[in-house]
Design a protein around this motif. Structure first.
Motif, PDB file in Angstrom:
ATOM      1  N   PHE A   1      11.316  29.344  70.180  1.00 42.72           N
ATOM      2  CA  PHE A   1      10.811  28.865  71.549  1.00 42.72           C
ATOM      3  C   PHE A   1      11.736  27.942  72.150  1.00 42.72           C
ATOM      4  CE2 PHE A   1       6.677  29.744  69.275  1.00 42.72           C
ATOM      5  CZ  PHE A   1       5.954  30.819  70.435  1.00 42.72           C
ATOM      6  N   ILE A   2      11.747  27.799  73.325  1.00 48.07           N
ATOM      7  CA  ILE A   2      12.657  27.048  73.960  1.00 48.07           C
ATOM      8  C   ILE A   2      12.086  25.758  74.141  1.00 48.07           C
ATOM      9  CG2 ILE A   2      13.135  26.246  76.695  1.00 48.07           C
ATOM     10  CD1 ILE A   2      12.533  29.195  77.630  1.00 48.07           C
ATOM     11  N   ILE A   3      12.841  24.857  73.861  1.00 48.49           N
ATOM     12  CA  ILE A   3      12.665  23.319  73.383  1.00 48.49           C
ATOM     13  C   ILE A   3      12.008  22.827  74.794  1.00 48.49           C
ATOM     14  CG2 ILE A   3      13.736  20.950  73.169  1.00 48.49           C
ATOM     15  CD1 ILE A   3      15.888  22.562  71.576  1.00 48.49           C
ATOM     16  N   SER A   4      10.778  22.053  74.682  1.00 47.30           N
ATOM     17  CA  SER A   4      10.276  21.770  75.905  1.00 47.30           C
ATOM     18  C   SER A   4      10.832  20.781  76.754  1.00 47.30           C
ATOM     19  CB  SER A   4       8.832  21.107  75.199  1.00 47.30           C
ATOM     20  OG  SER A   4       8.929  19.866  74.402  1.00 47.30           O
ATOM     21  N   SER A   5      11.498  19.722  76.476  1.00 50.48           N
ATOM     22  CA  SER A   5      12.417  18.859  77.166  1.00 50.48           C
ATOM     23  C   SER A   5      13.407  19.927  77.900  1.00 50.48           C
ATOM     24  CB  SER A   5      12.996  17.802  76.508  1.00 50.48           C
ATOM     25  OG  SER A   5      13.839  18.343  75.117  1.00 50.48           O
ATOM     26  N   ARG A   6      13.852  20.877  77.481  1.00 49.28           N
ATOM     27  CA  ARG A   6      15.059  21.579  78.260  1.00 49.28           C
ATOM     28  C   ARG A   6      14.632  23.092  78.722  1.00 49.28           C
ATOM     29  NH1 ARG A   6      19.735  20.776  73.451  1.00 49.28           N
ATOM     30  NH2 ARG A   6      19.430  18.533  73.528  1.00 49.28           N
ATOM     31  N   TYR A   7      13.285  22.965  79.216  1.00 46.53           N
ATOM     32  CA  TYR A   7      12.662  24.253  79.681  1.00 46.53           C
ATOM     33  C   TYR A   7      13.369  24.552  81.011  1.00 46.53           C
ATOM     34  CZ  TYR A   7       9.304  27.385  81.460  1.00 46.53           C
ATOM     35  OH  TYR A   7       8.837  28.720  81.915  1.00 46.53           O
ATOM     36  N   THR A   8      13.649  23.480  81.889  1.00 49.77           N
ATOM     37  CA  THR A   8      14.327  23.580  83.095  1.00 49.77           C
ATOM     38  C   THR A   8      15.475  24.421  82.832  1.00 49.77           C
ATOM     39  OG1 THR A   8      13.192  21.969  84.078  1.00 49.77           O
ATOM     40  CG2 THR A   8      15.179  22.766  85.121  1.00 49.77           C
TER      41      THR A   8
ATOM     42  N   GLU B   1      14.541  26.428  69.880  1.00 46.99           N
ATOM     43  CA  GLU B   1      14.245  25.809  68.671  1.00 46.99           C
ATOM     44  C   GLU B   1      14.691  26.897  67.628  1.00 46.99           C
ATOM     45  OE1 GLU B   1      10.155  25.182  68.490  1.00 46.99           O
ATOM     46  OE2 GLU B   1      10.101  23.368  69.918  1.00 46.99           O
TER      47      GLU B   1
END
Length: 270
Positions: A35-42, A30
């Motif tokens: 922070f890491i975008i929640s849908s792209r955490y993997t 983001e």
């Protein structure tokens, strides 16, 4: 020939690691918060693990290939030039923001930043003005980066830990280990595996420094978000990585016989 292969592996690893980190900054994080975008955490985890593997494998290859250090007292052009710029960057630490850092740690960090600046500038000038520089002074950068790693850890913990913080702290820790090994070698405290540790820590420190600093420096002009703000730290890490890489590939032998010199050098009165 062996040195050329090691250098090619190092450069390839640097390009891959920086490209992966740049992709992570642009596509997986983001822009407002870092922070890491929640849908792209993997995907972010895969990128981070991939960077770690690239750094580890290339550093291991360089370390295994390292045979010995050069015994002659040569002045090398590239490390000297990089040392001059690194000294200037270290001097700028007096302007760094130490929010959340204990006052005594801030004072110590500034003092050793100035001492390190003097050391690196003096080191760079020896290629022109041949004067003795005690090996005991080589411990100064090691102490500075120990303090710097502590300041960065405390300062970032004061706010929020993000992936950017982890890369930065890891880079400073490896730089600290490199300079401590450098001081050990310079003061005759080397063991049989010292040159391999010197090469491994140096390669890993340089790669992580580039991975943290270069993508941010390149991405920041096209983004005005707080997550991509470039500070003194990015330039300090970039120049530190450049200096360390030059030291490793100028001073380490990667074959039983003397390698062809990669950088311009001069052997003269110390």
């Amino acid at each position: 020939m062996k040195k050329n292969i090691c250098l090619l592996v190092f450069i390839s690893a640097a390009i891959i690691a920086m490209a992966l980190r740049a992709y992570e900054l642009v596509s997986l994080i983001e822009t407002e918060t870092g922070f890491i975008i929640s849908s792209r955490y993997t995907a972010a985890v895969i990128v981070t693990v991939s960077v770690a593997l690239v750094v580890f494998l290339s550093s291991a290859f360089v370390s295994v290939s390292a045979i010995n250090g050069k015994k002659n007292k040569s002045f090398y052009l590239m490390p000297s030039v990089c040392s001059l710029f690194l000294g200037a960057a270290a001097a700028l630490e007096v302007k760094e923001n130490f929010t959340g850092t204990p006052e005594f740690l801030k004072v110590l960090c500034i003092v050793f930043a100035v001492l390190s600046a003097v050391y690196f500038i003096a080191f760079s000038l020896r290629i022109l003005i041949h004067f003795p520089l005690s090996a005991y002074f080589s411990i100064i950068p090691g102490i500075f980066f120990v303090l710097k790693a502590a300041c960065v850890s405390i300062k970032n913990a004061y706010h929020t830990i993000i992936s950017d913080t982890l890369f930065e702290i890891a880079a400073y820790c490896l730089i600290m280990l490199f300079f401590l090994e450098f001081a050990r070698l310079a003061n005759g405290r080397a063991s049989k595996t010292s040159i391999k540790r010197f090469s491994a820590f140096g390669c890993a420190a340089a790669l992580l420094s580039f991975t943290f600093s270069v993508p941010k420096i390149l991405v920041s002009p096209v983004s005005s978000s707080a997550a991509y703000t470039v500070s003194i730290n990015e330039y300090l890490l970039f120049l530190t990585g450049l200096y360390i890489a030059c030291e490793v590939f100028s001073r380490v032998l990667f074959a039983q016989q003397q390698d062809k010199k990669v950088s311009i050098y001069y052997t003269g009165k110390h």
